[in-house]
Structures are given as C-alpha cells and as structure tokens.
Design a protein around this motif. Structure first.
Motif, PDB file in Angstrom:
ATOM      1  N   THR A  99       0.842  -1.186   0.000  1.00 21.40           N
ATOM      2  CA  THR A  99       0.000   0.000   0.000  1.00 21.40           C
ATOM      3  C   THR A  99       0.882   1.242   0.000  1.00 21.40           C
ATOM      4  O   THR A  99       2.095   1.168   0.228  1.00 21.40           O
ATOM      5  CB  THR A  99      -0.905   0.028   1.248  1.00 21.40           C
ATOM      6  OG1 THR A  99      -0.074   0.182   2.414  1.00 21.40           O
ATOM      7  CG2 THR A  99      -1.720  -1.249   1.368  1.00 21.40           C
ATOM      8  N   GLU A 100       0.270   2.397  -0.215  1.00 19.97           N
ATOM      9  CA  GLU A 100       1.043   3.635  -0.201  1.00 19.97           C
ATOM     10  C   GLU A 100       1.704   3.853   1.159  1.00 19.97           C
ATOM     11  O   GLU A 100       2.845   4.282   1.247  1.00 19.97           O
ATOM     12  CB  GLU A 100       0.142   4.824  -0.556  1.00 19.97           C
ATOM     13  CG  GLU A 100      -0.186   4.916  -2.027  1.00 19.97           C
ATOM     14  CD  GLU A 100       1.054   5.067  -2.895  1.00 19.97           C
ATOM     15  OE1 GLU A 100       1.897   5.940  -2.590  1.00 19.97           O
ATOM     16  OE2 GLU A 100       1.188   4.306  -3.855  1.00 19.97           O
ATOM     17  N   ARG A 101       0.960   3.554   2.218  1.00 17.61           N
ATOM     18  CA  ARG A 101       1.540   3.725   3.550  1.00 17.61           C
ATOM     19  C   ARG A 101       2.703   2.761   3.761  1.00 17.61           C
ATOM     20  O   ARG A 101       3.736   3.126   4.320  1.00 17.61           O
ATOM     21  CB  ARG A 101       0.481   3.497   4.627  1.00 17.61           C
ATOM     22  CG  ARG A 101       1.016   3.599   6.044  1.00 17.61           C
ATOM     23  CD  ARG A 101       1.603   4.975   6.349  1.00 17.61           C
ATOM     24  NE  ARG A 101       0.572   5.905   6.770  1.00 17.61           N
ATOM     25  CZ  ARG A 101       0.780   7.211   6.916  1.00 17.61           C
ATOM     26  NH1 ARG A 101       1.964   7.719   6.634  1.00 17.61           N
ATOM     27  NH2 ARG A 101      -0.187   8.000   7.325  1.00 17.61           N
ATOM     28  N   ARG A 130       4.638   1.578   1.495  1.00 16.38           N
ATOM     29  CA  ARG A 130       5.771   2.088   0.716  1.00 16.38           C
ATOM     30  C   ARG A 130       6.487   3.199   1.481  1.00 16.38           C
ATOM     31  O   ARG A 130       7.709   3.291   1.470  1.00 16.38           O
ATOM     32  CB  ARG A 130       5.296   2.628  -0.639  1.00 16.38           C
ATOM     33  CG  ARG A 130       4.945   1.541  -1.658  1.00 16.38           C
ATOM     34  CD  ARG A 130       4.281   2.160  -2.884  1.00 16.38           C
ATOM     35  NE  ARG A 130       3.986   1.165  -3.881  1.00 16.38           N
ATOM     36  CZ  ARG A 130       4.680   0.990  -4.994  1.00 16.38           C
ATOM     37  NH1 ARG A 130       5.712   1.764  -5.257  1.00 16.38           N
ATOM     38  NH2 ARG A 130       4.341   0.054  -5.861  1.00 16.38           N
ATOM     39  N   GLY A 131       5.694   4.052   2.133  1.00 19.33           N
ATOM     40  CA  GLY A 131       6.305   5.114   2.926  1.00 19.33           C
ATOM     41  C   GLY A 131       7.128   4.575   4.077  1.00 19.33           C
ATOM     42  O   GLY A 131       8.223   5.057   4.352  1.00 19.33           O
ATOM     43  N   ALA A 153       1.062  10.030   3.058  1.00 11.82           N
ATOM     44  CA  ALA A 153       0.450   8.959   2.283  1.00 11.82           C
ATOM     45  C   ALA A 153      -0.503   8.185   3.163  1.00 11.82           C
ATOM     46  O   ALA A 153      -0.305   8.041   4.361  1.00 11.82           O
ATOM     47  CB  ALA A 153       1.541   8.028   1.757  1.00 11.82           C
ATOM     48  N   ARG A 159       7.803  11.545  -0.666  1.00 13.78           N
ATOM     49  CA  ARG A 159       6.555  11.011  -1.174  1.00 13.78           C
ATOM     50  C   ARG A 159       5.734  10.315  -0.110  1.00 13.78           C
ATOM     51  O   ARG A 159       4.523  10.244  -0.184  1.00 13.78           O
ATOM     52  CB  ARG A 159       6.834  10.017  -2.316  1.00 13.78           C
ATOM     53  CG  ARG A 159       7.342  10.685  -3.569  1.00 13.78           C
ATOM     54  CD  ARG A 159       7.647   9.646  -4.630  1.00 13.78           C
ATOM     55  NE  ARG A 159       8.667   8.706  -4.166  1.00 13.78           N
ATOM     56  CZ  ARG A 159       9.022   7.638  -4.854  1.00 13.78           C
ATOM     57  NH1 ARG A 159       8.429   7.350  -5.991  1.00 13.78           N
ATOM     58  NH2 ARG A 159       9.970   6.846  -4.395  1.00 13.78           N
ATOM     59  N   GLU A 160       6.406   9.745   0.918  1.00 13.45           N
ATOM     60  CA  GLU A 160       5.654   8.975   1.877  1.00 13.45           C
ATOM     61  C   GLU A 160       4.942   9.817   2.897  1.00 13.45           C
ATOM     62  O   GLU A 160       4.017   9.368   3.543  1.00 13.45           O
ATOM     63  CB  GLU A 160       6.572   7.967   2.599  1.00 13.45           C
ATOM     64  CG  GLU A 160       7.264   8.486   3.842  1.00 13.45           C
ATOM     65  CD  GLU A 160       8.528   9.231   3.518  1.00 13.45           C
ATOM     66  OE1 GLU A 160       9.305   9.536   4.437  1.00 13.45           O
ATOM     67  OE2 GLU A 160       8.750   9.523   2.334  1.00 13.45           O
ATOM     68  N   SER A 167      -2.911   4.542   3.676  1.00 13.95           N
ATOM     69  CA  SER A 167      -3.072   3.157   3.263  1.00 13.95           C
ATOM     70  C   SER A 167      -4.474   2.932   2.736  1.00 13.95           C
ATOM     71  O   SER A 167      -5.368   3.732   2.949  1.00 13.95           O
ATOM     72  CB  SER A 167      -2.812   2.236   4.458  1.00 13.95           C
ATOM     73  OG  SER A 167      -3.707   2.516   5.500  1.00 13.95           O
TER      74      SER A 167
END
Length: 218
Positions: free
Chosen positions: A148-150, A152-153, A216, A212-213, A218
């Motif tokens: 998820t984006e989270r 990835r962060g 962010a 980017r994170e 999830s």
C-alpha cells in the motif's frame, strides 16, 4: 565488541566508550562471544566477520538464536564480499568497515540500538550489488507492487535506516503500528530482515525521494 585482535577491541572500546550515553559492557574473541552476550545482555554487538577458529557468520547464527538477541552489525573489510552476503542472509542488522570514521561510530550504535540499520557506503555498494544480483529477476522485486502507499512510505524510511520510533514520529504513527506495517512488508516482500527490505527498496527506486511517503494513506 567481538574481534580476534585485542588491539582492535581496545581501540573500538575507547572510541565507543567515550560517548556519554553508551557503555561498552564487554569485549572478547569469537570463542567467548556467546557467553559474553548471555552474561552481559548488550543491546548491540559489533562482530568481526572474518576470524580464525570460528568466523563471524557462525557466531552471528548463535547470537541470533538467543531468546533476546542483540542487534548485530558486522565489521568487515573490502575483500569480504562472500562473507557479507552470507551475513546478510543470516540476519545481520548492519555492515561497517573497520576504518569507519570514529566520530560516526556512536551514531551507528545508537541507530542499531533503536532498531535501525547501518551500512557503510563502500559496504553498501557490495551488499546492494550482490543481493540485487541474486533477486533481480525474482518475485521479490515484483512484490513491491503489492504494498500500500503507507507501506511504501514505511519501507522508504526503513531503507534509510530509520528505527520504528523515528518512522512513527515522521509519519505520525504509533510504534506498535509501525511494527505491524514492517511485519506486513516483510511478508509481502518475502524477506526476513530490515537490511533485505531496504535493499529491495533500493532496487525498486523507493529511496530516491523521501518526501513522497509523508501524508500517504493506506
């Protein structure tokens, strides 16, 4: 501090022990390492990767099998590529060259104690090259897309060596929540250590931009 040379042990002890917030509880050679760790319970162990009798990989395996293992960073030289990869696979939390700037050592110790990872730049290139050579076409690299984006962060922060508390402070998350994210990342990437996760992040291009994170979801 575990090394077969008393002079090196003494030098590291003086350098690290000079930091007001760090106590060197013991030093010794490979044969005494496990007993020393059991009796003194250090948070961090610096372990020479190449020693006669018992090498650092064997000692590392014994230390990480303890009920409450310390964070173990391997001390290495430029000609230890094979040992570095074996230590990575075995679960080392970091790799430092023996001629690391003395002023940097206390900072590395603090990072390891907080759950972060440390990689000397020269060793980092060797580790990245060897690890990524073995996984370049493997499923691990494709599994970044499962995050998820989270996640990835969080992985980005892990890749930069941040501890769980540092990640939590940066992303406004509780430490327990960060641990849950890290565990999920390990499962999705099919890795077992923060160093391995960081290397996948490097190969996946996640470490180029930390911004980017932030924020962010999830």
């Amino acid at each position: 501090m575990v090394d077969d040379e008393a002079l090196i042990r003494s030098g590291f002890e003086r350098i690290i022990g000079a930091a007001p917030d760090i106590t060197v509880v013991a030093t010794g050679d490979a044969m005494a390492a496990v007993d020393l760790v059991i009796s003194t319970a250090p948070e961090v162990v610096l372990l020479d990767i190449r020693m006669p009798g018992r090498n650092g990989i064997e000692v590392l395996a014994d230390l990480l099998s303890l009920p409450d293992p310390p964070a173990v960073a391997m001390l290495t030289t430029f000609d230890s590529d094979d040992f570095i990869m074996r230590a990575l696979d075995a679960g080392a939390a970091g790799f430092l060259v023996k001629d690391t700037d003395p002023e940097e050592l206390p900072r590395h110790i603090r990072s390891l104690a907080a759950g972060g990872i440390v990689l000397s730049p020269t060793v980092g290139r060797t580790v990245v090259r060897g690890f990524l050579g073995s996984v370049r076409d493997s499923p691990e690299m494709h599994r970044i897309g499962l995050l998820t984006e989270r996640e990835r962060g969080v992985l980005q922060r892990v890749g930069h060596g941040d501890s769980n508390s540092e990640i939590g402070a940066a992303l406004f998350l509780g430490v327990g929540t960060v641990k849950d994210y890290v565990s999920s990342i390990f499962v999705k990437l099919e890795v077992s250590t923060r160093v391995q996760a960081a290397l996948v992040a490097e190969r996946g291009g996640l470490l180029a931009d930390r911004s980017r994170e932030d924020g962010a979801e999830s």
